[in-house]
Design a protein around this motif. Structure first.
Motif, PDB file in Angstrom:
ATOM      1  N   LEU A  77      -2.174 -55.342  43.779  1.00  0.00           N
ATOM      2  CA  LEU A  77      -0.910 -54.787  44.268  1.00  0.00           C
ATOM      3  C   LEU A  77      -1.131 -53.686  45.293  1.00  0.00           C
ATOM      4  N   TYR A 104       6.615 -57.661  50.947  1.00  0.00           N
ATOM      5  CA  TYR A 104       7.237 -56.614  50.133  1.00  0.00           C
ATOM      6  C   TYR A 104       8.257 -55.892  51.004  1.00  0.00           C
ATOM      7  N   ARG A 105       9.389 -55.617  50.434  1.00  0.00           N
ATOM      8  CA  ARG A 105      10.346 -54.786  51.147  1.00  0.00           C
ATOM      9  C   ARG A 105      10.603 -53.515  50.326  1.00  0.00           C
ATOM     10  N   GLU A 106      11.059 -52.505  51.022  1.00  0.00           N
ATOM     11  CA  GLU A 106      11.310 -51.243  50.348  1.00  0.00           C
ATOM     12  C   GLU A 106      12.447 -51.407  49.338  1.00  0.00           C
ATOM     13  N   ILE A 107      12.296 -50.775  48.210  1.00  0.00           N
ATOM     14  CA  ILE A 107      13.309 -50.875  47.159  1.00  0.00           C
ATOM     15  C   ILE A 107      14.637 -50.332  47.701  1.00  0.00           C
ATOM     16  N   ASP A 131       8.590 -59.793  38.515  1.00  0.00           N
ATOM     17  CA  ASP A 131       8.989 -58.604  39.261  1.00  0.00           C
ATOM     18  C   ASP A 131       7.749 -57.755  39.494  1.00  0.00           C
ATOM     19  N   THR A 133       6.267 -54.678  41.500  1.00  0.00           N
ATOM     20  CA  THR A 133       6.644 -53.475  42.236  1.00  0.00           C
ATOM     21  C   THR A 133       5.437 -52.564  42.338  1.00  0.00           C
ATOM     22  N   TYR A 134       5.211 -52.046  43.532  1.00  0.00           N
ATOM     23  CA  TYR A 134       4.112 -51.104  43.757  1.00  0.00           C
ATOM     24  C   TYR A 134       4.655 -49.932  44.565  1.00  0.00           C
ATOM     25  N   ASN A 135       4.660 -48.775  43.929  1.00  0.00           N
ATOM     26  CA  ASN A 135       5.255 -47.587  44.533  1.00  0.00           C
ATOM     27  C   ASN A 135       6.694 -47.891  44.959  1.00  0.00           C
ATOM     28  N   GLU A 136       6.984 -47.790  46.280  1.00  0.00           N
ATOM     29  CA  GLU A 136       8.357 -48.048  46.736  1.00  0.00           C
ATOM     30  C   GLU A 136       8.553 -49.479  47.219  1.00  0.00           C
ATOM     31  N   TRP A 137       7.540 -50.355  46.990  1.00  0.00           N
ATOM     32  CA  TRP A 137       7.606 -51.726  47.494  1.00  0.00           C
ATOM     33  C   TRP A 137       7.880 -52.709  46.363  1.00  0.00           C
ATOM     34  N   ARG A 138       8.653 -53.735  46.669  1.00  0.00           N
ATOM     35  CA  ARG A 138       8.937 -54.815  45.725  1.00  0.00           C
ATOM     36  C   ARG A 138       8.679 -56.153  46.408  1.00  0.00           C
TER      37      ARG A 138
END
Length: 218
Positions: A77, A104-107, A131, A133-138
């Motif tokens: 990730l 990945y797009r920003e949450i 699902d 998710t890594y930091n602010e990315w999904r």
């Protein structure tokens, strides 16, 4: 009057003949003379101190294995190939050919991208199972890198971004987490059991350098 051994009712013992030594009641012979108390069973020797080391190593190894398994499971990730703006512009991205990557797009954002390869053919995107998710990315989609010479055109809002990176499979991700939990748990419990059992045997046993007691003979 003849004597009757208790274990042979009805069969008189020969008159005037004493019972054999160590057999006062007609039972099995013993190696000790009549009236001599049977010595207590010698204590088991203490286990080697090395067993304490084994138990301690297992206990210490458990959190190390947990941290290593968690790192190896989550590392994909954190791998990042590129970050492109989501302002409608086209960005060239070079990736390894014949592999799989994810967008990945920003949450909280709603950026969408079109991907083409070096020949200009549009590359299909597949939904991500699970699902991730890594930091602010999904993670929002998977795609094959094709020949590796890709062009990404992403639209969203000014200042928005899209990240290209690796996403693990659901099976591999869940399996890695389970292995990272169960294996350290088994190591830790086994280590504690070794320490407890060794401690009990060490406290109740006799010193290892103590010589064996010689057998008492009649």
């Amino acid at each position: 009057m003849s004597q009757l051994p208790p274990d042979q009712p009805g069969q008189p013992y020969p008159p005037g003949q004493p019972y054999p030594p160590g057999q006062p009641w007609g039972g099995a012979p013993t190696p000790y003379p009549p009236g001599h108390p049977t010595p207590p069973t010698p204590r088991r020797r203490r286990p080697s101190v090395a067993w304490f080391v084994v138990g301690g190593v297992l206990v210490v190894l458990a959190p190390v294995v947990f941290a290593l398994s968690l790192f190896l499971t989550l590392r994909p990730l954190a791998q990042e190939d590129a970050v492109v703006p989501a302002d409608g512009s086209t960005t060239a991205v070079s990736l390894p050919a014949g592999e799989e990557r994810a967008l990945y797009r920003e949450i909280g954002s709603a950026a969408r991208c079109e991907i083409t390869d070096g020949s200009g053919a549009v590359i299909d995107q597949r939904p991500v199972s699970g699902d991730f998710t890594y930091n602010e990315w999904r993670a929002v989609s998977r795609f094959d890198t094709g020949d590796g010479d890709l062009s990404l055109t992403c639209e969203g809002f000014p200042g928005g971004r899209v990240r290209v990176g690796v996403v693990p499979s659901t099976e591999g991700f869940v399996g890695g987490l389970l292995l990272g939990i169960l294996l350290p748990l088994v190591l830790g419990v086994t280590g504690l059991l070794v320490l407890v059992v060794t401690g009990i045997l060490f406290a109740t046993g006799r010193p290892r350098h103590e010589p064996d007691q010689p057998a008492v003979t009649a």
